[in-house]
Write a protein that holds these residues in place. Structure first.
Motif, PDB file in Angstrom:
ATOM      1  N   GLY A 144      -6.074  22.387  11.075  1.00  0.00           N
ATOM      2  CA  GLY A 144      -7.169  21.446  11.318  1.00  0.00           C
ATOM      3  C   GLY A 144      -8.217  21.370  10.228  1.00  0.00           C
ATOM      4  O   GLY A 144      -9.319  20.889  10.462  1.00  0.00           O
ATOM      5  N   GLU A 145      -7.890  21.853   9.035  1.00  0.00           N
ATOM      6  CA  GLU A 145      -8.866  21.852   7.965  1.00  0.00           C
ATOM      7  C   GLU A 145      -8.211  21.463   6.641  1.00  0.00           C
ATOM      8  O   GLU A 145      -7.117  21.936   6.340  1.00  0.00           O
ATOM      9  N   ALA A 146      -8.873  20.594   5.869  1.00  0.00           N
ATOM     10  CA  ALA A 146      -8.396  20.275   4.518  1.00  0.00           C
ATOM     11  C   ALA A 146      -9.448  20.726   3.526  1.00  0.00           C
ATOM     12  O   ALA A 146     -10.631  20.455   3.704  1.00  0.00           O
ATOM     13  N   LYS A 147      -8.992  21.467   2.514  1.00  0.00           N
ATOM     14  CA  LYS A 147      -9.936  21.981   1.510  1.00  0.00           C
ATOM     15  C   LYS A 147      -9.458  21.621   0.111  1.00  0.00           C
ATOM     16  O   LYS A 147      -8.270  21.784  -0.194  1.00  0.00           O
ATOM     17  N   LEU A 148     -10.377  21.170  -0.722  1.00  0.00           N
ATOM     18  CA  LEU A 148     -10.021  20.894  -2.112  1.00  0.00           C
ATOM     19  C   LEU A 148      -9.766  22.223  -2.810  1.00  0.00           C
ATOM     20  O   LEU A 148     -10.593  23.116  -2.779  1.00  0.00           O
ATOM     21  N   LEU A 149      -8.566  22.356  -3.415  1.00  0.00           N
ATOM     22  CA  LEU A 149      -8.198  23.622  -4.043  1.00  0.00           C
ATOM     23  C   LEU A 149      -8.451  23.593  -5.542  1.00  0.00           C
ATOM     24  O   LEU A 149      -8.903  24.561  -6.130  1.00  0.00           O
ATOM     25  N   ASP A 150      -8.084  22.481  -6.147  1.00  0.00           N
ATOM     26  CA  ASP A 150      -8.155  22.412  -7.606  1.00  0.00           C
ATOM     27  C   ASP A 150      -8.116  20.955  -8.035  1.00  0.00           C
ATOM     28  O   ASP A 150      -7.683  20.094  -7.265  1.00  0.00           O
ATOM     29  N   ARG A 151      -8.589  20.689  -9.257  1.00  0.00           N
ATOM     30  CA  ARG A 151      -8.496  19.331  -9.778  1.00  0.00           C
ATOM     31  C   ARG A 151      -8.242  19.377 -11.275  1.00  0.00           C
ATOM     32  O   ARG A 151      -8.554  20.361 -11.942  1.00  0.00           O
ATOM     33  N   LEU A 152      -7.635  18.303 -11.762  1.00  0.00           N
ATOM     34  CA  LEU A 152      -7.280  18.255 -13.182  1.00  0.00           C
ATOM     35  C   LEU A 152      -7.543  16.846 -13.696  1.00  0.00           C
ATOM     36  O   LEU A 152      -7.254  15.858 -13.013  1.00  0.00           O
ATOM     37  N   LYS A 153      -8.124  16.771 -14.901  1.00  0.00           N
ATOM     38  CA  LYS A 153      -8.285  15.473 -15.551  1.00  0.00           C
ATOM     39  C   LYS A 153      -7.630  15.562 -16.917  1.00  0.00           C
ATOM     40  O   LYS A 153      -7.890  16.504 -17.661  1.00  0.00           O
ATOM     41  N   SER A 154      -6.771  14.601 -17.236  1.00  0.00           N
ATOM     42  CA  SER A 154      -6.127  14.598 -18.544  1.00  0.00           C
ATOM     43  C   SER A 154      -6.575  13.342 -19.284  1.00  0.00           C
ATOM     44  O   SER A 154      -6.876  12.324 -18.667  1.00  0.00           O
ATOM     45  N   ASP A 155      -6.570  13.452 -20.581  1.00  0.00           N
ATOM     46  CA  ASP A 155      -7.010  12.326 -21.396  1.00  0.00           C
ATOM     47  C   ASP A 155      -5.802  11.454 -21.728  1.00  0.00           C
ATOM     48  O   ASP A 155      -5.207  11.567 -22.794  1.00  0.00           O
TER      49      ASP A 155
END
Ligand code: ZN
Length: 381
Positions: A153-164
Motif C-alpha cells: 500500500g505504499e509507493a516510494k521514490l527510490l532513485d532517479r537518473l537524468k542523462s544528457d
C-alpha cells in the motif's frame, strides 16, 4: 508498526498466556471506500458486540476483566488512529492481563472482526503478506528515469537518473549528412542512457529483492530498453504502466495496484488449476479439511490452499500442536485436545511452522468444489 514481514507474524503467533485470552481485532479503514463516519460506526458496533460476547461467555472474573481491558484500550487507540495512517487496514492484538499489546498498520484492508482465543488470530495477516508483491515501477523516457518501490500500500521514490540525450531530429526534414550525423549521435546517447537505466535497475533488484518489474515507457522505446536488460530482469517484467517519469508516487501506487490485482488473480487461477489437475490424476494433491489436516500434521504439505471465506471449528492438541476435526483425544500422544474457533487459522500457522507455503484463494474458484481447502504435496504417500 507497519506489517512487513512473515517474521512479525511468527513472533505474534508464538504469544500465549497460561491464564488469559488474547483479543485480536481487525479494522477495515479503507478511506477510498469508506467515510470517516462509517469507519467510526463499524468500530463502535464491533466493540459493542464484543462486550456482549464477554458477558455471555460465562468466563471467570479475571478473564472477563482482561478482555474488557483489551476492548477499552482498543477503543482509545482506534479513536486516535483511525485517520492517522494512509494504510487501509489496522490490526490490534491485546492481552490486558499480561500487559501484551501489538498493533499493525496493514497495506490492504482486512475484514473487520473481533476474535477472543487462546492465541492471536493471525490468518488475515499472513493472507495480506502472502498477497503483497514487492514491485519495482520504472518510468523511463529518452532523458529521465525514475524508480519506485511499491509494497503493502505504499509507493516510494527510490532513485532517479537524468542523462544528457539530445532531442529527436525533426522527421521528414532534409536528408543531409549533418542531420544523419546528429541523429546517429543522438541514438548512441539514447542507447547509453538505456544501458545505465538497465544497470541501475539490476542493482536495485539485487538490493530490494523485488518480485516484479512494472515498466512505464513508450512502445517506441520499449524494445531498445529491454534489449539492455539482463535476462533475469526480462523475466521479472509483469506489465506496462501508462506513466512518465514525472508521475507522482500516488499515481504510481494507483496504477501498480490495479495491475497487481490482475496478476494476483491469474496467479491464483494457475495454482488452483495445477491443484485440480493433480487431484484428477491422483497425483500430488489432497482436498477437503480432513485429508488436508492429516497431510499438514505429517509435514507432507508443500502448499496449503484455503478459500478466503472458509472457516470451521476444530480441535488442537496443545502438546504436539497437531490439528483434528473432532478427535477429543490426540491420537499421537493420548492427551485431551482443545476446541478452537477456526481450525483454518491453526492450519495456516502450522503450515508456516512446517515451512509449507500458504495460498489464500479468492472465492469463487474451483477450490470451492473441493471443500474450499486442499494441499499440494511434497511427495506421494
Ligand atoms: Zn498430541
Amino acid at each position: 508498526m507497519k506489517l512487513e514481514t512473515l517474521k512479525q507474524v511468527e513472533k505474534l503467533a508464538k504469544f500465549h498466556s497460561p491464564k488469559f485470552l488474547v483479543t485480536s481485532f481487525y479494522l477495515d479503514r479503507d478511506k477510498s471506500r469508506l467515510t470517516k463516519k462509517e469507519i467510526g460506526l463499524a468500530l463502535k458496533n464491533i466493540l459493542h458486540q464484543g462486550r456482549q460476547r464477554i458477558q455471555e461467555a460465562g468466563l471467570n472474573k479475571a478473564l472477563q476483566e482482561s478482555l474488557a481491558g483489551d476492548l477499552d484500550k482498543i477503543n482509545v487507540f482506534c479513536t486516535q488512529h483511525i485517520l492517522g495512517s494512509i494504510l487501509p487496514g489496522l490490526a490490534v492484538f491485546s492481552c490486558h492481563g499480561e500487559k501484551y499489546w501489538q498493533d499493525f498498520d496493514l497495506g490492504s484492508a482486512p475484514r473487520s472482526r473481533l476474535v477472543f482465543d487462546l492465541n492471536a488470530f493471525v490468518k488475515p495477516l499472513s493472507a495480506i503478506l502472502d498477497e503483497s508483491h514487492r514491485m519495482c515501477a520504472l518510468l523511463v523516457d529518452r532523458r529521465e528515469a525514475n524508480w519506485f518501490s511499491v509494497h503493502l500500500g505504499e509507493a516510494k521514490l527510490l532513485d532517479r537518473l537524468k542523462s544528457d540525450v539530445p532531442g529527436k531530429v525533426r522527421e521528414g526534414g532534409f536528408e543531409g549528412t549533418e542531420a544523419k550525423r546528429i541523429e546517429r549521435h543522438g541514438e548512441a546517447r539514447l542507447m547509453e542512457h538505456f544501458k545505465k537505466v538497465a544497470a541501475l535497475t539490476f542493482d536495485l533488484f539485487k538490493a530490494h529483492n523485488f518480485d516484479f518489474l512494472l515498466l512505464g515507457c513508450t512502445e517506441e522505446h520499449r524494445p531498445d530498453l529491454e534489449s539492455h536488460f539482463h535476462p533475469y530482469l526480462k523475466n521479472k517484467i509483469r506489465g506496462g504502466l501508462k506513466l512518465k517519469p514525472g508521475a507522482s508516487a500516488d499515481q504510481v501506487l494507483l496504477e501498480s495496484n490495479e495491475l497487481d490485482k490482475i496478476l494476483k488473480k491469474s496467479e491464483e487461477d494457475s495454482l488452483v488449476s495445477r491443484f485440480v489437475s493433480e487431484l484428477e490424476k491422483g497425483g500430488l494433491a489432497v482436498s477437503g479439511l480432513r485429508d488436508t489436516l492429516r497431510r499438514l500434521n505429517s509435514g507432507e504439505a508443500l502448499v496449503l490452499l484455503v478459500s478466503r471465506d472458509y472457516s470451521a471449528p476444530g480441535r488442537l492438541c496443545p502438546r504436539c500442536r497437531l490439528l483434528y476435526i473432532e478427535d477429543k483425544t490426540c491420537p499421537a500422544c493420548q492427551k485431551p485436545t482443545e476446541a478452537v474457533v477456526d481450525i483454518l487459522d491453526e492450519a495456516v500457522e502450522l503450515a508456516l511452522d512446517k515451512k509449507s507455503g500458504v495460498k489464500h484463494i479468492s472465492p469463487s474458484s474451483r477450490l470451492d468444489h473441493y471443500g474450499k481447502v486442499g494441499a499440494l504435496l511434497r511427495y506421494k504417500a
